[in-house]
Design an enzyme around this catalytic site. Structure first.
Site, mmCIF file in Angstrom:
data_model
loop_
_atom_site.group_PDB
_atom_site.id
_atom_site.type_symbol
_atom_site.label_atom_id
_atom_site.label_comp_id
_atom_site.label_asym_id
_atom_site.label_seq_id
_atom_site.Cartn_x
_atom_site.Cartn_y
_atom_site.Cartn_z
ATOM 1 N N ASP A 126 -7.190 2.917 -7.804
ATOM 2 C CA ASP A 126 -8.468 2.970 -7.087
ATOM 3 C C ASP A 126 -9.076 4.358 -7.236
ATOM 4 O O ASP A 126 -8.845 5.253 -6.425
ATOM 5 C CB ASP A 126 -8.258 2.610 -5.614
ATOM 6 C CG ASP A 126 -9.583 2.576 -4.857
ATOM 7 O OD1 ASP A 126 -10.631 2.862 -5.480
ATOM 8 O OD2 ASP A 126 -9.564 2.273 -3.655
ATOM 9 N N SER A 135 0.843 -1.200 0.000
ATOM 10 C CA SER A 135 0.000 0.000 0.000
ATOM 11 C C SER A 135 0.880 1.254 0.000
ATOM 12 O O SER A 135 2.101 1.168 0.220
ATOM 13 C CB SER A 135 -0.896 0.008 1.245
ATOM 14 O OG SER A 135 -0.081 0.196 2.392
ATOM 15 N N ASP A 173 -1.299 -1.860 -3.943
ATOM 16 C CA ASP A 173 -2.651 -1.937 -3.387
ATOM 17 C C ASP A 173 -3.228 -0.517 -3.263
ATOM 18 O O ASP A 173 -2.583 0.372 -2.691
ATOM 19 C CB ASP A 173 -2.549 -2.603 -2.000
ATOM 20 C CG ASP A 173 -3.891 -2.997 -1.428
ATOM 21 O OD1 ASP A 173 -4.836 -3.209 -2.200
ATOM 22 O OD2 ASP A 173 -3.982 -3.107 -0.181
ATOM 23 N N GLY A 197 -11.021 -6.384 1.444
ATOM 24 C CA GLY A 197 -11.649 -6.422 2.772
ATOM 25 C C GLY A 197 -12.114 -7.807 3.164
ATOM 26 O O GLY A 197 -13.183 -7.974 3.727
ATOM 27 N N ALA A 198 -11.276 -8.816 2.868
ATOM 28 C CA ALA A 198 -11.722 -10.201 3.016
ATOM 29 C C ALA A 198 -11.119 -10.921 4.227
ATOM 30 O O ALA A 198 -11.120 -12.152 4.281
ATOM 31 C CB ALA A 198 -11.428 -10.976 1.731
ATOM 32 N N SER A 199 -10.636 -10.166 5.188
ATOM 33 C CA SER A 199 -10.144 -10.833 6.398
ATOM 34 C C SER A 199 -11.313 -11.435 7.172
ATOM 35 O O SER A 199 -12.421 -10.887 7.173
ATOM 36 C CB SER A 199 -9.392 -9.832 7.290
ATOM 37 O OG SER A 199 -8.047 -9.718 6.855
ATOM 38 N N GLY A 254 -10.497 -3.639 7.382
ATOM 39 C CA GLY A 254 -10.265 -3.549 8.818
ATOM 40 C C GLY A 254 -10.831 -4.723 9.598
ATOM 41 O O GLY A 254 -11.293 -5.715 9.023
ATOM 42 N N GLU A 270 -11.320 -0.475 -9.508
ATOM 43 C CA GLU A 270 -12.433 -0.747 -8.587
ATOM 44 C C GLU A 270 -13.680 -0.006 -9.022
ATOM 45 O O GLU A 270 -13.629 1.158 -9.416
ATOM 46 C CB GLU A 270 -12.043 -0.347 -7.156
ATOM 47 C CG GLU A 270 -13.142 -0.642 -6.143
ATOM 48 C CD GLU A 270 -12.660 -0.637 -4.697
ATOM 49 O OE1 GLU A 270 -11.489 -1.007 -4.454
ATOM 50 O OE2 GLU A 270 -13.454 -0.269 -3.818
ATOM 51 N N SER A 298 -5.720 -7.495 7.464
ATOM 52 C CA SER A 298 -6.034 -7.412 8.899
ATOM 53 C C SER A 298 -5.722 -8.712 9.646
ATOM 54 O O SER A 298 -5.229 -8.672 10.785
ATOM 55 C CB SER A 298 -7.510 -7.055 9.110
ATOM 56 O OG SER A 298 -7.775 -5.783 8.574
HETATM 57 P P1 13P Z 1 -8.737 -6.600 5.236
HETATM 58 O O1 13P Z 1 -8.675 -5.353 6.062
HETATM 59 O O2 13P Z 1 -10.071 -7.266 5.368
HETATM 60 O O3 13P Z 1 -7.617 -7.513 5.541
HETATM 61 O O4 13P Z 1 -8.620 -6.176 3.689
HETATM 62 C C1 13P Z 1 -7.355 -5.910 3.113
HETATM 63 C C2 13P Z 1 -7.464 -5.306 1.774
HETATM 64 O O5 13P Z 1 -8.496 -5.261 1.141
HETATM 65 C C3 13P Z 1 -6.240 -4.735 1.196
HETATM 66 O O6 13P Z 1 -6.484 -4.097 -0.013
HETATM 67 O O1 G3H Z 2 -6.693 -1.902 2.115
HETATM 68 C C1 G3H Z 2 -5.948 -1.544 3.024
HETATM 69 C C2 G3H Z 2 -4.833 -2.409 3.451
HETATM 70 O O2 G3H Z 2 -5.174 -3.115 4.610
HETATM 71 C C3 G3H Z 2 -3.585 -1.601 3.620
HETATM 72 O O3 G3H Z 2 -3.675 -0.801 4.752
HETATM 73 O O4 G3H Z 2 -3.050 1.474 3.935
HETATM 74 O O5 G3H Z 2 -2.870 0.858 6.369
HETATM 75 O O6 G3H Z 2 -1.271 -0.106 4.697
HETATM 76 P P1 G3H Z 2 -2.649 0.435 4.942
HETATM 77 ZN ZN ZN Z 3 -8.383 -3.137 -0.139
#
Ligand code: 13P
Ligand code: G3H
Ligand code: ZN
Length: 313
Positions: free
Chosen positions: A105, A50, A83, A215-217, A182, A135, A260
């Site tokens: 994005d 990121s 990312d 966001g798939a955690s 998150g 996206e 996450s």
């Molecule tokens: P999580 O916060 O669900 O792990 O998502 C990470 C993500 O989408 C990074 O781009």
């Molecule tokens: O989508 C977000 C990722 O979890 C990356 O998070 O921008 O805090 O590194 P970050």
């Molecule tokens: Zn993301």
């Protein structure tokens, strides 16, 4: 093998009904944990960086750590991905700086503007042999209740995807179907439910095209518990149920983003060691345990959720 793009990975994942894990990297321990797990399980993998990671660890350090991982795990395909690139400049910087995939994005902009910004990135990236993820739709946050009709605008509109893909020339598309970033994805007491109806409508509009789930955690409760028992305060941390991620992986979803869960594993390990051993002050003592947790998270995802074990063979 050198870094690869995601083209071949996604084609095989789409046809094989599994997904590739895209895990965020911020330091050496995380790079090691992810690639060791993927290497032992012969799984293709995407390492993603990121803007915050680049700011924290420095672009060059991250690229060199990933290059070291390639040498240590020569048998698996590894892609290096930006990312959530916010604009053309950061995408260009990563294309020029050795990444094999970038995400632009521009989802916060109106549809036509998103197309224009994405197209510009695609043209530059493709000229340099790099693939692009974009996206459409906005990921729901913890306040976005799927039951509220007015908030449907947060979801990807299936009627927009064909035009978006055609006009931009993008290689993969991140969609919003109820996941969120998150560790606090759903309100306590509500039943987390992704909108598979929207996903299936999208699949029909763009058959064969790789879809990405951010966001798939799943927010493993064992790590939340360890964190909270060792001085942490994570109240109502809730993730996406893994059976829903398994279902997504069998569909057109070819890339599943997880950050996450790695953070939770790392933090749980560090907190536990520090709490149990107040006399420790060698970072290797707690980072070893944190890193092992991250590796265990990634191995579990590859084997039990994504279905990508053995797919590098
Ligand atoms: P999580 O916060 O669900 O792990 O998502 C990470 C993500 O989408 C990074 O781009
Ligand atoms: O989508 C977000 C990722 O979890 C990356 O998070 O921008 O805090 O590194 P970050
Ligand atoms: Zn993301």
């Amino acid at each position: 093998m050198p870094l690869v793009t995601t083209t071949d990975m996604f084609k095989k994942a789409y046809e094989g009904g599994y997904a590739i894990g895209a895990f965020n990297v911020n330091n050496m321990e995380i790079v090691q944990a992810i690639t060791e797990a993927a290497g032992e399980l012969n799984s293709p993998i995407i390492l993603q960086v990121s803007a915050g990671a680049r700011k924290y660890a420095n672009h060059t350090y991250l690229v060199k750590l990933v290059e070291a991982a390639l040498i240590e795990n020569p048998q698996i395909p590894i892609a290096l991905h930006l990312d959530h690139g916010a604009d053309f400049e950061i995408c260009k910087s990563c294309v020029d700086g050795g990444f094999t995939s970038v995400m632009i994005d521009a989802s916060k902009f109106p549809f036509q503007e998103n197309i224009e910004i994405t197209k510009k990135v695609v043209e530059y990236a493709h000229d340099h042999g790099v693939v692009v993820e974009a996206e459409l739709g906005k990921l729901a946050g913890i306040e976005d209740d799927v039951k509220v009709k007015a908030e449907d605008s947060s979801y990807t509109q299936p009627e927009e995807v064909e035009e978006f893909v055609d006009k931009t020339g993008v290689d993969s598309l991140a969609i919003a179907i109820g996941t969120s970033h998150g560790a606090f994805k759903f309100k306590p007491g509500t039943k987390p439910q992704l909108r598979f109806d929207i996903l299936h409508e999208i699949e029909k509009k763009i058959p064969g095209f790789p879809i990405v789930l951010h966001g798939a955690s799943s927010v493993p409760q064992e790590y939340v518990k360890i964190i909270n028992e060792n001085g942490g305060a994570l109240k109502d941390a809730i993730g996406v149920p893994e059976d829903q991620l398994r279902e997504a992986a069998r569909s057109a979803v070819c890339k599943i983003n997880i950050d996450s869960d790695l953070r939770l594993g790392l933090t749980a390990g560090i907190r536990q060691v520090m709490n149990e051993h107040p006399d420790y002050f060698d970072p290797r003592q707690y980072l070893t345990v944190g890193r092992a947790n991250v590796k265990a998270v990634v191995a579990h995802k590859i084997k039990d959720v994504l279905g990508s074990e053995g797919k590098a063979l």
